[in-house]
Design an enzyme around this catalytic site. Structure first.
Site, PDB file in Angstrom:
ATOM      1  N   GLU A 180     -26.907  21.409   9.817  1.00 20.19           N
ATOM      2  CA  GLU A 180     -27.785  22.210  10.694  1.00 20.19           C
ATOM      3  C   GLU A 180     -27.798  23.681  10.309  1.00 20.19           C
ATOM      4  O   GLU A 180     -27.866  24.563  11.163  1.00 20.19           O
ATOM      5  CB  GLU A 180     -27.396  22.003  12.167  1.00 20.19           C
ATOM      6  CG  GLU A 180     -27.537  20.549  12.599  1.00 20.19           C
ATOM      7  CD  GLU A 180     -27.071  20.258  14.026  1.00 20.19           C
ATOM      8  OE1 GLU A 180     -26.794  21.196  14.787  1.00 20.19           O
ATOM      9  OE2 GLU A 180     -26.975  19.061  14.362  1.00 20.19           O
ATOM     10  N   GLU A 286     -27.979  12.630  12.620  1.00 20.61           N
ATOM     11  CA  GLU A 286     -27.586  12.816  14.025  1.00 20.61           C
ATOM     12  C   GLU A 286     -28.831  12.799  14.866  1.00 20.61           C
ATOM     13  O   GLU A 286     -29.821  13.468  14.539  1.00 20.61           O
ATOM     14  CB  GLU A 286     -26.966  14.211  14.249  1.00 20.61           C
ATOM     15  CG  GLU A 286     -25.491  14.303  14.229  1.00 20.61           C
ATOM     16  CD  GLU A 286     -25.008  15.704  14.653  1.00 20.61           C
ATOM     17  OE1 GLU A 286     -25.344  16.153  15.753  1.00 20.61           O
ATOM     18  OE2 GLU A 286     -24.298  16.327  13.849  1.00 20.61           O
TER      19      GLU A 286
END
Ligand code: BMA
Length: 365
Positions: A180, A286
């Protein structure tokens, strides 16, 4: 004469093609398994699945996925945060000793283990979400805190090297560091380093763990969050084909927006095209809906994503985040209003739980 030459050249070409070293990924057991089930199904994963759930913790054999769907996930996610400080427990309170046993157990059952890492900063000692101080440029090779960073990597390596079965067999795994990075919430994120600094950090970490520490049993996943609309944007932080095996994306946001599954599918198509071109794997590394507040989220959102024809043919795995009663959960527990729907989702032909995965592996061997 010309024909003879052509024959020799062709013969040489065939010989070279036959003798070329197989690409490294096919020698990794996880890569072989992912390759063998490609197109037959997508592994379902759950973070911390074997350690704790909504109404239990550290009970041998338990799993919230199993309670609801009748079988374990095919992939087990774990968090390394804290290991770099020599903490006895990870960020989410799992004792590393217990994690080690559960990783081995997951492997021996036939599942794939994957590790995320939210390291503490060596600059201010704060956690991964503290973005007050720039860290990345200081831990790179010429940075002021490189030595301290090496200590962190050494401790990560010690733990990963210790993952062996009772017979001493090395447990292969996926490592998904520096995830991320396109978001602004981690100290390695877009607010606190440049793409070049980030790439150097990623490359250095993988090189150190693989080549200095000998962790050749590791596959590496690159997983930005969902902030891209083109391949060019997706590759902004991409550290290079030589250090990445899995072309991933984390995506919670699109899947909570109306029609967002279409966005998620478009983005997965970008990953898939790149993974195909480079002979790598693609994954939704995810996802989830925090506290599963929509009881049809699994079939209506994630279910639509995985049943897209290209996604179902190409994607290797999808993983949802952890079930912690004190913080949040991403997979329903027994009798939760979304439990039936989550089971229906996992019954979709595209989705593989542990038994499905094991059976497919047997058929293919
Ligand atoms: C986040 C949350 C945190 C947790 C972190 C690392 O998404 O679940 O509570 O500490 O992941 O696992």
């Amino acid at each position: 004469m010309i024909r003879a030459k052509i024959t020799v050249v062709l013969g040489l070409a065939v010989l070279m093609a036959c003798c070329q070293k197989p690409v490294e990924k096919s020698t990794n057991p996880i890569a072989e398994q992912l390759e063998s089930v490609k197109g037959k199904g997508i592994l379902f994963g759950h973070q911390d699945d074997l350690a704790y759930g909504m109404n239990w913790s550290y009970v041998d054999g338990e799993s919230d996925v199993k309670r609801v769907a009748g079988d374990y996930p095919a992939m087990f996610g774990w968090e390394l945060g804290g290991v770099e400080l020599k903490n006895t427990h990870d960020l989410d309170s799992i004792p590393f000793q217990v994690m080690k046993d559960l990783v081995v157990k997951g492997y021996e059952m036939g599942g794939v283990n994957t590790f995320s890492w939210h390291p503490f900063s060596v600059i201010n000692g704060e956690n991964a979400w503290n973005t007050e101080t720039d860290v990345v440029k200081h831990i790179l090779q010429n940075g002021s805190h490189h030595k301290e960073f090496l200590v962190q990597l050494d401790r990560v390596a010690d733990f990963l090297q210790s993952l062996k079965t009772g017979d001493g067999e090395v447990v292969p795994f996926i490592f998904r560091p520096w995830h991320e990075m396109d978001g602004t919430w981690f100290w390695w994120g877009a607010k606190n380093c440049t793409p070049d600094e980030f790439k150097e950090l990623f490359r250095f970490s993988v090189d150190y763990l693989k080549n200095k520490k000998g962790l050749s049993q590791m596959l590496v996943a690159y997983s930005p969050d969902r902030n891209f609309t083109s391949l060019e944007e997706y590759l902004t932080w991409y550290p290079g084909d030589d250090v990445v095996d899995i072309i991933g994306m984390d995506n919670y946001y699109d899947l909570k927006m109306p029609d967002g599954e279409k966005e998620a599918i478009k983005k997965l198509h970008i990953l898939i095209a790149y993974a195909k071109e480079k002979q790598k794997f693609s994954a939704l590394t995810e996802t989830g809906l925090e506290n599963v507040t929509d009881s049809l989220w699994f079939t209506q959102k994630l279910g639509k994503v995985v049943s897209d024809s290209l996604v179902s043919k190409e994607l290797s795995y999808v993983m949802v985040w952890r079930n912690d009663p004190k913080v949040h959960f991403f997979f329903p527990y027994e009798n939760h209003s979304a439990a039936t729907d989550a089971k229906s989702f996992l019954d979709q032909p595209e989705m593989l739980l542990l038994n499905d995965f094991n059976k497919l592996k047997k058929i293919n061997n």
